[in-house]
Structures are given as structure tokens and as C-alpha cells.
Scaffold this motif. Structure first.
Motif, PDB file in Angstrom:
ATOM      1  N   TYR A 164       0.898  -1.095  -0.207  1.00 30.24           N
ATOM      2  CA  TYR A 164      -0.328   0.152   0.174  1.00 30.24           C
ATOM      3  C   TYR A 164       0.966   1.192   0.317  1.00 30.24           C
ATOM      4  N   TYR A 165       2.335   1.505   1.001  1.00 29.08           N
ATOM      5  CA  TYR A 165       2.723   2.437   0.848  1.00 29.08           C
ATOM      6  C   TYR A 165       3.627   3.129  -0.574  1.00 29.08           C
ATOM      7  N   MET A 166       4.027   1.259  -1.156  1.00 30.31           N
ATOM      8  CA  MET A 166       4.631   1.245  -1.818  1.00 30.31           C
ATOM      9  C   MET A 166       3.597   2.319  -3.709  1.00 30.31           C
ATOM     10  N   ILE A 167       2.636   2.111  -3.208  1.00 32.22           N
ATOM     11  CA  ILE A 167       1.611   2.311  -4.570  1.00 32.22           C
ATOM     12  C   ILE A 167       1.289   3.506  -4.413  1.00 32.22           C
ATOM     13  N   CYS A 168       1.210   3.958  -2.729  1.00 32.28           N
ATOM     14  CA  CYS A 168       1.319   5.505  -2.938  1.00 32.28           C
ATOM     15  C   CYS A 168       2.099   6.401  -2.723  1.00 32.28           C
ATOM     16  N   GLU A 169       3.144   6.583  -2.711  1.00 34.13           N
ATOM     17  CA  GLU A 169       4.867   6.840  -2.836  1.00 34.13           C
ATOM     18  C   GLU A 169       4.225   7.029  -4.848  1.00 34.13           C
ATOM     19  N   SER A 170       4.302   5.951  -5.326  1.00 31.80           N
ATOM     20  CA  SER A 170       4.090   5.612  -6.804  1.00 31.80           C
ATOM     21  C   SER A 170       2.505   7.009  -7.620  1.00 31.80           C
ATOM     22  N   TYR A 171       2.056   7.154  -6.380  1.00 36.03           N
ATOM     23  CA  TYR A 171       0.422   7.601  -6.388  1.00 36.03           C
ATOM     24  C   TYR A 171       1.088   9.331  -6.745  1.00 36.03           C
ATOM     25  N   TYR A 172       1.997   9.316  -5.580  1.00 32.18           N
ATOM     26  CA  TYR A 172       1.730  11.039  -5.180  1.00 32.18           C
ATOM     27  C   TYR A 172       2.868  11.095  -6.195  1.00 32.18           C
ATOM     28  N   ASP A 173       3.886  10.352  -7.349  1.00 31.65           N
ATOM     29  CA  ASP A 173       4.833  11.210  -8.041  1.00 31.65           C
ATOM     30  C   ASP A 173       4.632  10.864  -9.629  1.00 31.65           C
ATOM     31  N   ALA A 174       3.308  10.099  -9.571  1.00 30.02           N
ATOM     32  CA  ALA A 174       2.527  10.018 -10.875  1.00 30.02           C
ATOM     33  C   ALA A 174       1.569  12.502 -10.546  1.00 30.02           C
ATOM     34  N   ILE A 175       1.250  11.753  -9.964  1.00 25.09           N
ATOM     35  CA  ILE A 175       0.342  13.273  -9.351  1.00 25.09           C
ATOM     36  C   ILE A 175       1.390  14.765  -9.551  1.00 25.09           C
ATOM     37  N   ARG A 176       2.857  14.827 -10.040  1.00 28.47           N
ATOM     38  CA  ARG A 176       3.805  15.621 -10.278  1.00 28.47           C
ATOM     39  C   ARG A 176       3.550  15.818 -11.709  1.00 28.47           C
ATOM     40  N   SER A 177       3.656  14.322 -12.152  1.00 26.68           N
ATOM     41  CA  SER A 177       4.091  14.186 -14.197  1.00 26.68           C
ATOM     42  C   SER A 177       3.678  13.073 -14.978  1.00 26.68           C
ATOM     43  N   SER A 178       2.248  12.999 -13.929  1.00 21.88           N
ATOM     44  CA  SER A 178       1.703  11.902 -15.017  1.00 21.88           C
ATOM     45  C   SER A 178       0.382  12.542 -16.016  1.00 21.88           C
ATOM     46  N   THR A 179       0.213  11.213 -16.654  1.00 19.59           N
ATOM     47  CA  THR A 179      -0.624  11.605 -17.003  1.00 19.59           C
ATOM     48  C   THR A 179      -2.238  11.565 -16.683  1.00 19.59           C
ATOM     49  N   PRO A 180      -3.039  11.737 -16.651  1.00 26.56           N
ATOM     50  CA  PRO A 180      -4.515  11.628 -16.026  1.00 26.56           C
ATOM     51  C   PRO A 180      -4.948   9.957 -16.068  1.00 26.56           C
ATOM     52  N   SER A 181      -4.942   9.056 -17.220  1.00 19.37           N
ATOM     53  CA  SER A 181      -5.193   7.707 -17.271  1.00 19.37           C
ATOM     54  C   SER A 181      -4.932   7.305 -16.404  1.00 19.37           C
ATOM     55  N   LYS A 182      -2.855   7.701 -16.186  1.00 24.80           N
ATOM     56  CA  LYS A 182      -2.141   6.536 -15.293  1.00 24.80           C
ATOM     57  C   LYS A 182      -2.329   6.785 -14.371  1.00 24.80           C
ATOM     58  N   ILE A 183      -2.821   7.975 -13.086  1.00 22.62           N
ATOM     59  CA  ILE A 183      -2.879   8.679 -12.072  1.00 22.62           C
ATOM     60  C   ILE A 183      -3.869   7.850 -11.627  1.00 22.62           C
ATOM     61  N   GLU A 184      -5.099   7.684 -12.546  1.00 22.57           N
ATOM     62  CA  GLU A 184      -6.460   6.730 -12.044  1.00 22.57           C
ATOM     63  C   GLU A 184      -6.036   5.389 -12.016  1.00 22.57           C
ATOM     64  N   ALA A 185      -5.297   5.132 -13.156  1.00 26.42           N
ATOM     65  CA  ALA A 185      -5.015   3.804 -12.653  1.00 26.42           C
ATOM     66  C   ALA A 185      -4.298   3.274 -11.863  1.00 26.42           C
ATOM     67  N   ILE A 186      -3.162   3.814 -11.223  1.00 21.03           N
ATOM     68  CA  ILE A 186      -2.238   3.720 -10.211  1.00 21.03           C
ATOM     69  C   ILE A 186      -3.518   3.850  -9.003  1.00 21.03           C
ATOM     70  N   ASP A 187      -4.233   4.742  -8.622  1.00 24.30           N
ATOM     71  CA  ASP A 187      -5.428   4.998  -7.845  1.00 24.30           C
ATOM     72  C   ASP A 187      -5.505   4.142  -7.783  1.00 24.30           C
ATOM     73  N   MET A 188      -6.281   3.674  -8.761  1.00 23.50           N
ATOM     74  CA  MET A 188      -7.049   1.811  -9.090  1.00 23.50           C
ATOM     75  C   MET A 188      -6.894   0.932  -7.766  1.00 23.50           C
ATOM     76  N   GLY A 189      -5.255   0.684  -8.570  1.00 24.25           N
ATOM     77  CA  GLY A 189      -4.647  -0.030  -7.388  1.00 24.25           C
ATOM     78  C   GLY A 189      -4.462   0.196  -5.995  1.00 24.25           C
ATOM     79  N   ARG A 190      -4.265   2.064  -5.902  1.00 30.73           N
ATOM     80  CA  ARG A 190      -4.591   2.088  -3.971  1.00 30.73           C
ATOM     81  C   ARG A 190      -5.605   1.492  -3.430  1.00 30.73           C
ATOM     82  N   ARG A 191      -6.850   2.199  -3.902  1.00 27.95           N
ATOM     83  CA  ARG A 191      -8.230   1.719  -3.716  1.00 27.95           C
ATOM     84  C   ARG A 191      -8.030   0.050  -3.397  1.00 27.95           C
ATOM     85  N   GLY A 192      -7.495  -0.429  -4.463  1.00 24.10           N
ATOM     86  CA  GLY A 192      -7.732  -2.193  -4.092  1.00 24.10           C
ATOM     87  C   GLY A 192      -6.690  -2.628  -3.153  1.00 24.10           C
TER      88      GLY A 192
END
Length: 159
Positions: free
Chosen positions: A93-121
Motif C-alpha cells: 500500500y505504501y509503495m503504491i501510494c508513493e507511486s501515486y504521489y509521484d504520478a500526480i506530479r508528472s503523469s497523465t490523468p489516465s495513469k494517475i487514475e490507474a494507479i489510484d484504482m490499484g491503491r483503492r484495491g
């Protein structure tokens, strides 16, 4: 599952065994406790008298101790829950949260959404594991299990 309105937590206290951390971590812990108290459904199995309840959490040898009292301080029950089944889920969970916060800064909305779905899962998986582990001990709904799992996560966060 619908419990009577008095079957709820009105206070959550962290014992000194949990220790203190950075201001950011302490803030996250306070938010998790506030959210849990704001909306929850909670009753120790077999306690027909009902609450409301005060919960004191402590850590003893990688086990989470739930000391449950009534509003007036009368002890209801003490439950000890091993944290070992949560190790992998919290770490992932912490690893995916880090990826999510990194993605917010530099990724596309679809990638952010995909990571967030994984985080919620993963959060749902941890919540279900908690629900299963509390089975036969403490009756909670899934929303309360989610909020308790959030609190377990921030208890492990070192900042």
C-alpha cells in the motif's frame, strides 16, 4: 449489517507504546482517528448492552491490542490482533501510494487514475483482511474496517 446507533466508537486513544512520530505522521494519525470517530459501526461480539465505546490501541510484540471500554470507563473486553497478516498489504500500500504521489506530479490523468484504482484495491484488500481478522471478536461494517485499516497504516508510517 446495521447495528443500533449506540454501537459506535466515541473515542480512540493511542497508547504510549505506539510512540510519537514526525508532525506529518501525527497529523495523519489525528485525521484517521477523526474520520473513524465521525462515522463508524462497532460492537464487541457478545456485548448486548451496547456502547458507545472508547477504544485504546497499543502495540505489544507486533500485536495490536484493542482495549474496549464503555463511555463511563467500564472495561468491556481486550482483544489482541496479530499484525503479521497485514505486513505485505501495508508495505504494498505504501509503495503504491508513493507511486501515486509521484504520478500526480508528472503523469497523465489516465495513469494517475490507474494507479489510484490499484491503491483503492489494496486498501480494500487490507480492510477485508481486517474485517476477517476481527470476525468473532468485534462486529464492524466495511466502512469502519476501511477507517480502522487506514489507522493501522498510519501507525506503521514513520514519515
Amino acid at each position: 449489517m446495521t447495528l443500533p446507533p449506540n454501537c459506535r466508537l466515541i473515542e480512540v486513544e493511542l497508547d504510549e507504546s505506539i510512540g510519537r512520530s514526525t508532525p506529518d505522521v501525527e497529523h495523519e494519525r489525528a485525521v484517521a482517528i477523526f474520520d473513524l470517530i465521525e462515522e463508524n459501526s462497532f460492537r464487541p461480539i457478545g456485548d448486548e448492552a451496547g456502547g458507545p465505546y472508547r477504544l485504546k490501541l497499543s502495540l505489544v510484540e507486533n500485536k495490536l491490542v484493542f482495549a474496549i471500554n464503555r463511555e463511563d470507563g467500564e472495561q468491556v473486553v481486550l482483544h489482541i490482533l496479530s499484525l503479521t497478516p497485514f505486513r505485505r498489504i501495508v508495505k504494498d500500500y505504501y509503495m503504491i501510494c508513493e507511486s501515486y504521489y509521484d504520478a500526480i506530479r508528472s503523469s497523465t490523468p489516465s495513469k494517475i487514475e490507474a494507479i489510484d484504482m490499484g491503491r483503492r484495491g489494496l486498501h480494500n484488500e487490507g480492510s477485508q483482511t481486517l474485517l476477517d481478522r476481527l470476525g468473532g471478536k468485534i462486529e464492524v461494517d466495511f466502512t469502519t474496517a476501511r477507517r480502522l485499516f487506514t489507522l493501522i497504516c498510519v501507525l506503521h508510517w514513520r514519515g
